[in-house]
Design an enzyme around this catalytic site. Structure first.
Site, PDB file in Angstrom:
ATOM      1  N   LYS A 115       6.207  -9.462  64.543  1.00 58.01           N
ATOM      2  CA  LYS A 115       4.766  -9.164  64.499  1.00 58.01           C
ATOM      3  C   LYS A 115       4.560  -8.085  63.440  1.00 58.01           C
ATOM      4  O   LYS A 115       5.120  -6.996  63.535  1.00 58.01           O
ATOM      5  CB  LYS A 115       4.260  -8.706  65.864  1.00 58.01           C
ATOM      6  CG  LYS A 115       2.762  -8.438  65.878  1.00 58.01           C
ATOM      7  CD  LYS A 115       2.209  -8.468  67.285  1.00 58.01           C
ATOM      8  CE  LYS A 115       0.735  -8.126  67.336  1.00 58.01           C
ATOM      9  NZ  LYS A 115       0.456  -6.707  67.145  1.00 58.01           N
ATOM     10  N   PRO A 154       0.542  -8.061  72.383  1.00 57.46           N
ATOM     11  CA  PRO A 154       1.138  -6.931  73.110  1.00 57.46           C
ATOM     12  C   PRO A 154       0.285  -5.675  72.937  1.00 57.46           C
ATOM     13  O   PRO A 154      -0.184  -5.402  71.828  1.00 57.46           O
ATOM     14  CB  PRO A 154       2.498  -6.754  72.416  1.00 57.46           C
ATOM     15  CG  PRO A 154       2.355  -7.378  71.072  1.00 57.46           C
ATOM     16  CD  PRO A 154       1.301  -8.436  71.181  1.00 57.46           C
ATOM     17  N   GLN A 179       8.640  -7.613  73.580  1.00 54.77           N
ATOM     18  CA  GLN A 179       8.691  -7.038  72.232  1.00 54.77           C
ATOM     19  C   GLN A 179       9.608  -5.823  72.168  1.00 54.77           C
ATOM     20  O   GLN A 179       9.528  -4.931  73.013  1.00 54.77           O
ATOM     21  CB  GLN A 179       7.292  -6.624  71.775  1.00 54.77           C
ATOM     22  CG  GLN A 179       7.275  -6.288  70.297  1.00 54.77           C
ATOM     23  CD  GLN A 179       5.951  -5.731  69.828  1.00 54.77           C
ATOM     24  OE1 GLN A 179       5.489  -4.711  70.334  1.00 54.77           O
ATOM     25  NE2 GLN A 179       5.339  -6.381  68.853  1.00 54.77           N
ATOM     26  N   ARG A 181      -7.468  -6.532  72.111  1.00 57.20           N
ATOM     27  CA  ARG A 181      -8.526  -5.736  72.756  1.00 57.20           C
ATOM     28  C   ARG A 181      -9.626  -6.584  73.362  1.00 57.20           C
ATOM     29  O   ARG A 181     -10.252  -6.184  74.349  1.00 57.20           O
ATOM     30  CB  ARG A 181      -9.102  -4.743  71.730  1.00 57.20           C
ATOM     31  CG  ARG A 181      -8.113  -3.635  71.395  1.00 57.20           C
ATOM     32  CD  ARG A 181      -8.520  -2.878  70.164  1.00 57.20           C
ATOM     33  NE  ARG A 181      -8.500  -3.756  68.989  1.00 57.20           N
ATOM     34  CZ  ARG A 181      -8.931  -3.407  67.792  1.00 57.20           C
ATOM     35  NH1 ARG A 181      -9.419  -2.222  67.599  1.00 57.20           N
ATOM     36  NH2 ARG A 181      -8.873  -4.274  66.773  1.00 57.20           N
ATOM     37  N   ASN A 202      -4.089 -12.604  63.983  1.00 58.53           N
ATOM     38  CA  ASN A 202      -4.523 -11.626  64.982  1.00 58.53           C
ATOM     39  C   ASN A 202      -5.431 -10.585  64.342  1.00 58.53           C
ATOM     40  O   ASN A 202      -5.234 -10.198  63.201  1.00 58.53           O
ATOM     41  CB  ASN A 202      -3.260 -10.964  65.586  1.00 58.53           C
ATOM     42  CG  ASN A 202      -3.548  -9.694  66.370  1.00 58.53           C
ATOM     43  OD1 ASN A 202      -3.102  -8.621  65.995  1.00 58.53           O
ATOM     44  ND2 ASN A 202      -4.296  -9.818  67.444  1.00 58.53           N
ATOM     45  N   GLY A 203      -6.416 -10.157  65.125  1.00 61.65           N
ATOM     46  CA  GLY A 203      -7.314  -9.085  64.705  1.00 61.65           C
ATOM     47  C   GLY A 203      -8.759  -9.426  64.951  1.00 61.65           C
ATOM     48  O   GLY A 203      -9.297 -10.361  64.354  1.00 61.65           O
ATOM     49  N   ASP A 204      -9.365  -8.676  65.898  1.00 65.37           N
ATOM     50  CA  ASP A 204     -10.815  -8.752  66.140  1.00 65.37           C
ATOM     51  C   ASP A 204     -11.324 -10.119  66.560  1.00 65.37           C
ATOM     52  O   ASP A 204     -12.443 -10.486  66.202  1.00 65.37           O
ATOM     53  CB  ASP A 204     -11.579  -8.300  64.884  1.00 65.37           C
ATOM     54  CG  ASP A 204     -11.421  -6.810  64.633  1.00 65.37           C
ATOM     55  OD1 ASP A 204     -10.823  -6.138  65.482  1.00 65.37           O
ATOM     56  OD2 ASP A 204     -11.897  -6.326  63.592  1.00 65.37           O
ATOM     57  N   CYS A 228       3.607  -1.317  64.435  1.00 64.23           N
ATOM     58  CA  CYS A 228       3.067  -0.117  65.092  1.00 64.23           C
ATOM     59  C   CYS A 228       2.884   1.007  64.060  1.00 64.23           C
ATOM     60  O   CYS A 228       3.827   1.380  63.354  1.00 64.23           O
ATOM     61  CB  CYS A 228       3.994   0.334  66.214  1.00 64.23           C
ATOM     62  SG  CYS A 228       3.335   1.800  67.028  1.00 64.23           S
TER      63      CYS A 228
HETATM   64  C1  LIG Z   1      -3.899   0.190  73.029  1.00 64.13           C
HETATM   65  C2  LIG Z   1      -3.145  -0.703  72.083  1.00 64.13           C
HETATM   66  C3  LIG Z   1      -1.783  -0.807  72.192  1.00 64.13           C
HETATM   67  C4  LIG Z   1      -1.065  -1.651  71.313  1.00 64.13           C
HETATM   68  N1  LIG Z   1       0.272  -1.786  71.471  1.00 64.13           N
HETATM   69  C5  LIG Z   1       0.968  -2.667  70.701  1.00 64.13           C
HETATM   70  C6  LIG Z   1       2.356  -2.911  70.913  1.00 64.13           C
HETATM   71  O1  LIG Z   1       2.984  -2.372  71.829  1.00 64.13           O
HETATM   72  N2  LIG Z   1       2.972  -3.788  70.057  1.00 64.13           N
HETATM   73  C7  LIG Z   1       2.293  -4.434  69.050  1.00 64.13           C
HETATM   74  O2  LIG Z   1       2.879  -5.219  68.309  1.00 64.13           O
HETATM   75  N3  LIG Z   1       0.977  -4.221  68.845  1.00 64.13           N
HETATM   76  C8  LIG Z   1       0.303  -3.382  69.653  1.00 64.13           C
HETATM   77  N4  LIG Z   1      -1.033  -3.213  69.473  1.00 64.13           N
HETATM   78  C9  LIG Z   1      -1.734  -4.014  68.437  1.00 64.13           C
HETATM   79  C10 LIG Z   1      -2.269  -5.322  69.039  1.00 64.13           C
HETATM   80  O3  LIG Z   1      -1.241  -6.155  69.471  1.00 64.13           O
HETATM   81  C11 LIG Z   1      -3.125  -6.076  68.009  1.00 64.13           C
HETATM   82  O4  LIG Z   1      -2.318  -6.392  66.915  1.00 64.13           O
HETATM   83  C12 LIG Z   1      -4.318  -5.265  67.492  1.00 64.13           C
HETATM   84  O5  LIG Z   1      -4.968  -4.600  68.551  1.00 64.13           O
HETATM   85  C13 LIG Z   1      -5.323  -6.165  66.775  1.00 64.13           C
HETATM   86  O6  LIG Z   1      -5.749  -7.226  67.592  1.00 64.13           O
HETATM   87  P1  LIG Z   1      -7.131  -7.178  68.446  1.00 64.13           P
HETATM   88  O7  LIG Z   1      -8.218  -6.859  67.472  1.00 64.13           O
HETATM   89  O8  LIG Z   1      -7.237  -8.527  69.062  1.00 64.13           O
HETATM   90  O9  LIG Z   1      -6.969  -6.073  69.454  1.00 64.13           O
HETATM   91  C14 LIG Z   1      -1.751  -2.373  70.322  1.00 64.13           C
HETATM   92  C15 LIG Z   1      -3.136  -2.243  70.221  1.00 64.13           C
HETATM   93  C16 LIG Z   1      -3.837  -1.436  71.076  1.00 64.13           C
HETATM   94  C17 LIG Z   1      -5.337  -1.352  70.952  1.00 64.13           C
END
Ligand SMILES: Cc1cc2nc3c(=O)[nH]c(=O)nc-3n(C[C@H](O)[C@H](O)[C@H](O)COP(=O)(O)O)c2cc1C
Length: 352
Positions: free
Chosen positions: A167, A44, A98, A254, A229-231, A128
């Site tokens: 999450k 999300p 969510q 991302r 999750n992450g990167d 968050c």
């Molecule tokens: C712009 C943005 C908005 C996000 N909004 C949410 C959200 O609404 N709910 C949530 O659980 N995580 C949110 N996240 C976190 C992502 O779901 C994810 O956990 C985090 O970006 C790490 O994963 P990634 O490296 O694949 O981006 C957000 C991240 C970004 C960058």
């Protein structure tokens, strides 16, 4: 060996040298009444994962997509914007919606609304890091109060048939300091069907290395599925996460922005051991235009222009002349001029 036999033999050898852990990503997963056709899921992201983006990611094969977080209070007040965030489509199934909030009764009431609205999973935001959210004890603030998080889960589970998930991050300030495993065990005992862990603490925000060790400790301390999750942006990232943590599925955030085909590429690699090339400029342009038109339909022209200012730069990142184009993009005030400018930017990259 005849020359034409060399190809397949070499291909087979290459596949054999690709780590086997990758194969799990294209396996299905059943959790309660939820069926995931594969284990590569979309995370999300507020301001990004609306219907236009989710539908694209779904078409590129993601095993599940997720809405951005919705406030339980605004749902109970029947706020129009909250319903727009949740608007979903049969084609993007399964979809996780969510919720964020800190009052178990309100979260349970919101869960029933969300279930009626088509959610296949109801996810609780415990990650968050934004102050506006944490100051009301929601989001990552719940990591400091596992008992409350557990009460939220159990009150929701009592009210809905669909799986309730959590999450979380690895901690509030220091890695594991708030007892990441303890937190996970409490939400499991309260009835959560699975947990997704973003491998960073609240204080890390989105920077620093992802903490695979804590994800692994969480995974080994509960029986329910854990998603990592992450990167994750490449096969190497995926393998590292799968090997080190033994999680059941991966979630990408991302890495999918301006890059929705990351799902089909990684899934193809999971099945065959070969990572397909990135799409041609022509496919990139077609997908971007599809995305832009879906945004216009879903958000209306004004908002679509604003959203296009974050998506177009992502789709055109690294392309020659991109920085001048992106500066011009910010000056456009009509959807038509955004389209025309983007069309002329792509022209030199397309074959006749
Ligand atoms: C712009 C943005 C908005 C996000 N909004 C949410 C959200 O609404 N709910 C949530 O659980 N995580 C949110 N996240 C976190 C992502 O779901 C994810 O956990 C985090 O970006 C790490 O994963 P990634 O490296 O694949 O981006 C957000 C991240 C970004 C960058």
């Amino acid at each position: 060996m005849k020359p034409d036999e060399a190809g397949p033999r070499i291909l087979e050898e290459k596949i054999l040298h690709v780590p086997n852990e990758r194969r799990i990503l294209s396996n299905s997963l059943k959790i309660k009444n939820l069926f995931l056709k594969n284990r590569l899921l979309m995370a999300p992201m507020a301001g990004y994962t609306n219907l236009p983006f989710r539908s694209l990611v779904s078409e590129y094969g993601a095993g599940m997509v997720a809405t951005e977080m919705v406030s339980c209070e605004s749902l109970i007040r029947r706020n129009e914007r909250a319903f727009k965030i949740m608007k979903n489509d049969l084609k993007e199934k399964p979809v996780s919606i969510q919720l964020f909030g800190s009052d178990p009764c309100k979260m349970a009431e919101a869960a029933t609304i969300v279930e009626d609205f088509g959610a296949d999973v109801i996810d609780i935001n415990c990650g968050c890091p934004v102050k506006k959210i944490t100051k009301s004890k929601s989001g990552s603030s719940l990591l400091k109060d596992p008992t409350l998080a557990g009460r939220i889960v159990s009150s929701m589970v009592r009210k809905v048939r669909k799986p309730v998930s959590v999450k979380m991050r690895t901690g509030w300030d220091t890695i594991g300091a708030t007892g990441a495993e303890e937190f996970a065990k409490i939400v499991e005992d309260s009835g959560a069907s699975f947990i997704t862990v973003h491998g960073r603490t609240k204080n890390d925000f989105f920077t620093g290395l992802v903490d695979l060790d804590t994800i692994e400790r969480i995974k080994s301390s509960v029986k329910i599925p854990v998603f990592g999750n992450g990167d994750i942006r490449s096969p190497n990232d995926a393998i590292e996460m799968l090997r080190r943590t033994k999680v059941d599925a991966l979630m990408i955030g991302r890495g999918a922005i301006g890059n929705p085909w990351i799902f089909s590429r990684l899934l193809s690699w999971s099945r065959t051991g070969i990572l397909p090339s990135p799409p041609s400029s022509s496919e990139r342009k077609n997908v971007l235009f599809l995305h832009l038109h879906r945004m216009k339909k879903h958000l209306g022209e004004k908002l679509a222009i604003l959203h296009s200012r974050k998506h177009i730069p992502a789709y055109t990142k690294g392309m020659e002349g991109g920085s001048f184009f992106r500066r011009k993009l910010m000056e456009q005030s009509s959807f038509e001029s955004v389209i025309n400018l983007t069309e002329s930017f792509f022209k030199p990259f397309l074959c006749n």
